[in-house]
Design a protein around this motif. Structure first.
Motif, short mmCIF file in Angstrom:
data_model
loop_
_atom_site.label_atom_id
_atom_site.label_comp_id
_atom_site.label_asym_id
_atom_site.label_seq_id
_atom_site.Cartn_x
_atom_site.Cartn_y
_atom_site.Cartn_z
N ASP A 1 9.52 -19.95 -24.90
CA ASP A 1 8.59 -20.55 -23.94
C ASP A 1 9.18 -21.87 -23.44
O ASP A 1 10.32 -22.24 -23.78
N ASP A 2 8.43 -22.60 -22.62
CA ASP A 2 8.97 -23.82 -22.02
C ASP A 2 9.16 -24.94 -23.03
O ASP A 2 9.77 -25.97 -22.71
N GLN A 3 8.66 -24.75 -24.26
CA GLN A 3 8.87 -25.72 -25.33
C GLN A 3 9.99 -25.31 -26.28
O GLN A 3 10.25 -25.99 -27.27
N GLY A 4 10.65 -24.18 -25.97
CA GLY A 4 11.73 -23.71 -26.83
C GLY A 4 11.28 -22.93 -28.03
O GLY A 4 12.06 -22.69 -28.96
N ARG A 5 10.01 -22.50 -28.04
CA ARG A 5 9.49 -21.71 -29.15
C ARG A 5 9.56 -20.23 -28.82
O ARG A 5 9.36 -19.84 -27.67
N ASP B 1 8.36 -16.54 -28.34
CA ASP B 1 7.07 -16.00 -27.92
C ASP B 1 7.15 -14.48 -27.96
O ASP B 1 7.76 -13.86 -27.09
N HIS C 1 4.97 -28.43 -34.82
CA HIS C 1 5.53 -28.08 -33.52
C HIS C 1 5.11 -26.68 -33.05
O HIS C 1 5.63 -26.16 -32.07
#
Length: 346
Positions: A119-123, A125, A203
């Protein structure tokens, strides 16, 4: 004046002749050859055992737990094969990873890792990965997928699964230098396990993995690898649904079951985590699998039962006293090729 080396090392001593090595002697048939291991068609993966808290001590290395599809990338001199945990060939579904694997430099290797969409947070998905692949049973090419490699099992003609995890890790790090491509190194994080777990949870990550540095690569759930989760997430069998009363042609919730002994047991329902389009697609899919008799003991009105063939990944917070899921949320359907373990109750 410096003397020439003695004859015993095989050099010509005449001053007017060039120095030459001695003629090669015939090979002694009793002399052992250097070992060469044919690349295996498939290696059953090492699986992480669920633990309630991180282990302590210098024997353990820690990584972030990725939420995607477990894959083995087989790089051979003339081709690349990408296999799922269940042994299915998904090379065409991960064209970006395949192309990157061809450019890694080694003539042959087997990488163990996880394909994810970030995702846009680097997590990672899981739902986004499912969408990229076209859903369960879909054939779409997941160009957005990134492969995080966390182990190396075979390298240039040698089976290295017998080496310690720390030794395999060193070889893996020497191969994976590019940190931004479709194939990336799953970083080993130098930290206390409890502190790292707390940070991962803060996080919004799924959890961490602990690996014993001194163990070889052993297939199955041996305890050499441990998984410690922030939020519980497990796979359950879908045994039916409750129709929606507010959205025509959609489900309101999925009915879930876990394995118990040789059968299944009802563990509750999940009614959150669906987009409207997913809720409609699930109803169409389950209607095509409809049966009259429920596959588990269950009570309720207006329930629709289905053959217990679909497996859903469910996130939940806890269990009730009567063995039902609390605060469950739908993450996506597991593809049969992923061979996910259905949760088993005792």
């Amino acid at each position: 004046m410096a003397k020439r080396p003695p004859k015993s090392i095989g050099l010509r001593t005449e001053p007017d002749q060039p120095l030459k090595s001695r003629a090669p002697a015939p090979r002694d048939p009793n002399q052992p050859r250097l070992p060469f291991d044919p690349m295996p068609d498939r290696i059953e993966p090492c699986l992480a055992l669920l633990a309630s808290k991180p282990p302590k001590g210098d024997d353990w290395a820690f990584e972030i737990k990725w939420d995607g599809y477990r894959l083995a990338v087989h790089v051979e001199p003339t081709k690349v094969r990408i296999l799922t945990r269940g042994g299915h060939d998904w090379t065409t579904r991960f064209a970006g990873i395949e192309e990157a694997a061809r450019n890694l430099g080694a003539a042959s290797m087997i990488l163990d890792g996880e394909a994810v969409v970030l995702d846009d947070q680097g997590r990672s998905d899981f739902g986004a990965l499912q969408n990229a692949l076209g859903g369960r049973g879909g054939k779409r090419n997941a160009n957005a997928a990134v492969f995080y490699a966390f182990d190396l099992l075979y390298l240039d003609g040698h089976d290295i699964t017998r080496m310690d995890q720390s030794e395999r890790r060193m070889l893996l790090e020497s191969i994976l230098i590019d940190s931004d491509g479709p194939i990336r190194l799953s970083e080993e994080i130098e930290a206390d396990g409890a502190v790292l777990l707390q940070s991962a949870c803060e996080h919004g990550l799924e959890g961490i993995i602990a690996k014993n540095r001194h163990r070889p690569y052993r297939s199955g759930r041996t305890g050499d690898w441990l998984k410690i989760k922030c939020v519980q997430s497990e796979s359950f069998v879908v045994v039916g649904y409750e129709p929606s009363t507010t959205m025509p042609g959609a489900i309101a919730s999925l009915l879930l079951a876990a394995r118990k002994g040789d059968g299944l047991v009802y563990v509750g329902s999940v009614g959150t985590g669906f987009k409207d389009s997913v809720a409609r697609d699930l109803r169409k899919q389950l209607d095509s699998m409809q049966i009259v008799k429920p596959p588990v003991a269950i009570k309720g009105k207006s329930l629709v039962y289905a053959r217990p063939e679909l497996v859903a990944e469910i996130e939940f917070r806890a269990w009730t006293n009567d063995g039902k899921l609390r605060h469950a949320s739908f993450k996506g359907l597991r593809d049969s090729a992923d061979a996910a373990d259905v949760y088993r109750v005792t």
